[in-house]
Write an enzyme that holds these catalytic residues in place. Structure first.
Site, PDB file in Angstrom:
ATOM      1  N   CYS A   2       0.935  -1.092  -0.008  1.00  0.00           N
ATOM      2  CA  CYS A   2       0.135  -0.132   0.023  1.00  0.00           C
ATOM      3  C   CYS A   2       0.876   1.249  -0.053  1.00  0.00           C
ATOM      4  O   CYS A   2       2.086   1.377   0.220  1.00  0.00           O
ATOM      5  CB  CYS A   2      -0.907   0.184   1.280  1.00  0.00           C
ATOM      6  N   ARG A  27       1.217   1.595  -5.948  1.00  0.00           N
ATOM      7  CA  ARG A  27       1.566   0.754  -4.976  1.00  0.00           C
ATOM      8  C   ARG A  27       0.224  -0.043  -4.406  1.00  0.00           C
ATOM      9  O   ARG A  27       0.301  -0.902  -3.686  1.00  0.00           O
ATOM     10  CB  ARG A  27       2.125   1.424  -3.562  1.00  0.00           C
ATOM     11  N   TRP A  71      -3.728  -1.662  -1.167  1.00  0.00           N
ATOM     12  CA  TRP A  71      -3.540  -2.998  -1.805  1.00  0.00           C
ATOM     13  C   TRP A  71      -4.136  -3.975  -0.977  1.00  0.00           C
ATOM     14  O   TRP A  71      -3.456  -4.203   0.091  1.00  0.00           O
ATOM     15  CB  TRP A  71      -2.293  -3.403  -2.563  1.00  0.00           C
ATOM     16  N   ASN A  97       0.739   0.265   6.338  1.00  0.00           N
ATOM     17  CA  ASN A  97       1.308  -0.398   5.470  1.00  0.00           C
ATOM     18  C   ASN A  97       2.057  -1.726   6.052  1.00  0.00           C
ATOM     19  O   ASN A  97       2.948  -1.281   6.597  1.00  0.00           O
ATOM     20  CB  ASN A  97       2.296   0.276   4.369  1.00  0.00           C
ATOM     21  N   GLY A  98       1.718  -2.775   5.520  1.00  0.00           N
ATOM     22  CA  GLY A  98       2.175  -3.944   6.015  1.00  0.00           C
ATOM     23  C   GLY A  98       1.243  -4.842   6.869  1.00  0.00           C
ATOM     24  O   GLY A  98      -0.031  -4.724   6.089  1.00  0.00           O
ATOM     25  N   GLU A 452      10.451 -13.845 -18.625  1.00  0.00           N
ATOM     26  CA  GLU A 452      10.250 -12.455 -18.678  1.00  0.00           C
ATOM     27  C   GLU A 452       9.210 -11.903 -19.742  1.00  0.00           C
ATOM     28  O   GLU A 452       8.229 -11.369 -19.245  1.00  0.00           O
ATOM     29  CB  GLU A 452      11.247 -11.359 -18.581  1.00  0.00           C
ATOM     30  N   LYS A 456       5.255 -10.361 -18.689  1.00  0.00           N
ATOM     31  CA  LYS A 456       4.877  -9.252 -19.074  1.00  0.00           C
ATOM     32  C   LYS A 456       3.436  -9.299 -19.775  1.00  0.00           C
ATOM     33  O   LYS A 456       2.668  -8.504 -19.542  1.00  0.00           O
ATOM     34  CB  LYS A 456       5.682  -8.547 -20.068  1.00  0.00           C
ATOM     35  N   GLU A 459       0.771 -10.342 -17.017  1.00  0.00           N
ATOM     36  CA  GLU A 459       0.243  -9.453 -16.135  1.00  0.00           C
ATOM     37  C   GLU A 459      -0.399  -8.082 -16.545  1.00  0.00           C
ATOM     38  O   GLU A 459      -0.975  -7.584 -15.924  1.00  0.00           O
ATOM     39  CB  GLU A 459       1.721  -9.131 -15.051  1.00  0.00           C
ATOM     40  N   HIS A 475       8.475 -32.252 -23.347  1.00  0.00           N
ATOM     41  CA  HIS A 475       8.152 -33.078 -22.295  1.00  0.00           C
ATOM     42  C   HIS A 475       6.809 -32.815 -21.516  1.00  0.00           C
ATOM     43  O   HIS A 475       6.822 -32.714 -20.323  1.00  0.00           O
ATOM     44  CB  HIS A 475       9.460 -32.949 -21.432  1.00  0.00           C
ATOM     45  N   LYS A 574       3.058  -2.555  -7.256  1.00  0.00           N
ATOM     46  CA  LYS A 574       4.574  -2.348  -8.021  1.00  0.00           C
ATOM     47  C   LYS A 574       5.633  -2.924  -6.905  1.00  0.00           C
ATOM     48  O   LYS A 574       6.531  -3.743  -7.058  1.00  0.00           O
ATOM     49  CB  LYS A 574       4.816  -0.967  -8.231  1.00  0.00           C
TER      50      LYS A 574
END
Length: 579
Positions: A2, A27, A71, A97-98, A452, A456, A459, A475, A574
């Protein structure tokens, strides 16, 4: 996860708080709220995002206040669970935040003592605990409560009878901004850039007593001095600059951010740390894990040094034997899992190095040495320029260990990155935007690039994507190949070129459409694939960078074609500051 912001000073608090939260929205953007000290505590909360205008339909009274953009971790993202949270009498307001791990136990005890809870959050317990201890001295009340909290927190607290903010942090970031007769507090530097260049980074265990004319910091009950540092970012860095999205702006900033990170060089202490290492362990999460994996392939194949890459989220619970240099890679420098791993490495007496974009962040204070990326503020949730800036730092280490063998390639890499920014990917976008599933494949360092690229894509476009080492498709994943399942294959000259071509032909035999990234001038690859995207025929290190940028463009334009919210993908934030 957050974002929090606080202010006390000579100006009206509401517009400062709202603008600050807008800059912190990357955030978390499930809900937001502010509280100010007027004739009483005044609160405004709202589910959803801050308006694009940065203006809310209220103007709470007062020159002292706190704000929060959320968040969600405990409780649904709605107005009731939005911060700030207040005590029973509405005299105390808190943003946090936490995660308070023992909140359920604390909540039961408070309810038994007659407290009424309005929300499902862990944060509300803090307001009620402070309420029980507040007798006019807010600092003393907060100090009495902090030992009861187990978990992580950055908190800001106000009371209805004081022009004062009390701030505290433990395992969650908090930075103070020092102005003229005003003091700011925030989760990171971005809300402060408009008002001051002087900042103080609080450390774990710090409690700060903030008034318009004073900023006093305590640790362990004693007054302490923390250095005032100058921010080298500017407000313009946090604006879109005419681009439709921050992500596209940041993709286009990569030639400069790569060049600036490279130009910063490696100081003598870091050089000694790197050159003395017999083996290296890297700890990272998400995109940073992928850059670490690229480094592993490059360092082992080009320098012959053993490298292990560990996920930060696994490290704490399944700690490997540790020997040699441990490198923590974190864009924000506040990634909770990476910080925990770094502390464990320190406890085992391993030399440690942090690679981060954030001056003064937690990893910089824990690690023995730091390599600072020069990416500047990155506002888009999906990492782009921080990814290539991390690669700039890590490639410098490879170059050091290889006695400068790649000086020329790296010095011209930013030009090649600039070239691929002009690449036309619209055919590949058309294919991917119609797909439900996309595979990304490569070998060696391009396997890490494929991971990566898949990250991208999923997300920001919400198209399911998976990255694989190309030889692994047969496989199991071959069973999923259909004419509706595109495969993005990275196939450049080198020892695996022939086998990659064979893998592509095998996938074509299953009728999967193939989008291939290869070097300009390749005559074989364009003949066997559906769509060919050329990158400059340069050194391996530079091909890693240019292929990565093409995949960023592919994900971005696919997300735009699907009308996704590119800068604020659903359910993501983020900086992951909780475990």
């Amino acid at each position: 996860m957050c974002g929090i912001v606080g202010y006390t000073g000579r100006r009206a608090a509401t517009p400062i708080l709202v603008r600050g939260l807008k800059r912190l929205e990357y955030r978390g953007y499930d809900s937001f709220g502010i509280a100010t000290v007027g004739s009483a505590i005044e609160v405004y909360k709202k589910a959803g995002r801050i308006p694009d205008s940065g203006v809310v339909p209220v103007d709470l009274a007062g020159c002292t206040g706190i704000g929060h953009t959320r968040w969600a971790t405990h409780g649904e993202p709605n107005e009731i669970n939005a911060h700030p949270h207040v005590d029973c009498g509405g005299r105390i307001a808190v943003v946090h935040n936490g995660v308070i791990e023992n909140y359920a136990e604390l909540k039961r005890s408070l309810q038994e003592r007659g407290h009424t809870f309005r929300s499902e959050t862990d944060t509300e317990v803090i307001a009620h605990l402070i309420e029980e201890r507040y007798d006019g001295d807010l600092l003393a009340a907060v100090n009495a409560v902090l030992p009861l909290l187990r978990g992580s927190y950055a908190i800001l607290v106000i009371a209805d009878d004081r022009q004062r903010v009390v701030a505290a942090r433990d395992a969650s970031p908090l930075v103070l901004g020092i102005g003229d007769d005003e003091v700011f507090a925030a989760s990171d530097m971005t809300p402060l850039l408009e008002y001051t260049e002087r900042v103080i980074f609080l450390e774990d265990g710090d409690v700060a007593d903030l008034t318009p004319c004073r900023c006093t910091i305590y640790s362990g009950g004693r007054k302490v001095e923390r250095p005032v540092e100058l921010i080298n970012w500017c407000l313009e860095d946090t604006r879109k600059g005419g681009f439709p999205h921050y992500m596209l702006k940041e993709i286009y900033e990569q030639p400069q951010s790569f060049y600036e990170t490279l130009r910063a060089g490696v100081d003598e202490r870091v050089r000694n740390l790197v050159m003395e290492a017999d083996e290296i362990t890297l700890v990272a999460c998400g995109t940073s894990y992928h850059t670490a994996l690229v480094f592993k392939y490059l360092a082992e194949s080009l320098c012959g040094i053993p490298v292990r890459v560990e996920m930060g989220s696994e490290f704490k619970y399944f700690t490997p034997p540790l020997h040699g240099l441990v490198i923590a890679v974190s864009q924000s420098g506040e990634t909770a899992d990476t910080i925990a791993a770094l502390k464990m490495a320190k406890a085992r007496n391993c030399p440690t190095l942090a690679i981060t974009n954030m001056q003064g962040s937690t990893v910089t204070r824990i690690a023995d040495e730091t390599m600072l990326m020069r990416a500047g503020p990155e506002i888009g949730v999906a990492a782009t320029k921080s990814y290539t800036a991390q690669l700039a730092a890590l490639m410098q280490i490879v170059n050091l260990r290889c006695e400068g063998a790649f000086d020329d390639a790296l010095s011209h890499a930013h030009l090649a990155i600039g070239d691929v920014l002009l690449q036309d990917v619209h055919e590949a976008v058309t294919l991917c935007s119609k797909a439900k599933h996309v595979f990304f494949v490569g070998r060696g360092p391009f396997y890490a690039v494929a991971l990566e690229g898949a990250l991208k894509m999923k997300e920001i476009s919400y198209v399911h994507a998976e990255g694989y080492a190309a030889g692994e498709l047969k496989h199991g994943p071959f069973a999923l190949l259909t004419p509706e399942t595109p495969v993005v294959a990275i196939c450049t000259p080198g020892p695996t070129y022939g086998v990659m071509v064979s893998n592509i032909k095998e996938m074509k035999a299953r009728r999967a459409p193939i989008i291939a990234i290869g070097v300009a001038g390749d005559t074989e690859l364009p003949e066997i694939v559906d769509i060919f995207i050329p990158i400059p025929d340069t050194h391996l290190l530079v091909q890693v960078l240019t292929a990565s940028v093409v995949l960023q463009l592919l994900a971005y334009h696919t997300a735009c074609a699907l009308e996704r919210d590119v800068d604020k993908p659903r359910n993501l934030a983020k900086s992951v500051t909780v475990e």
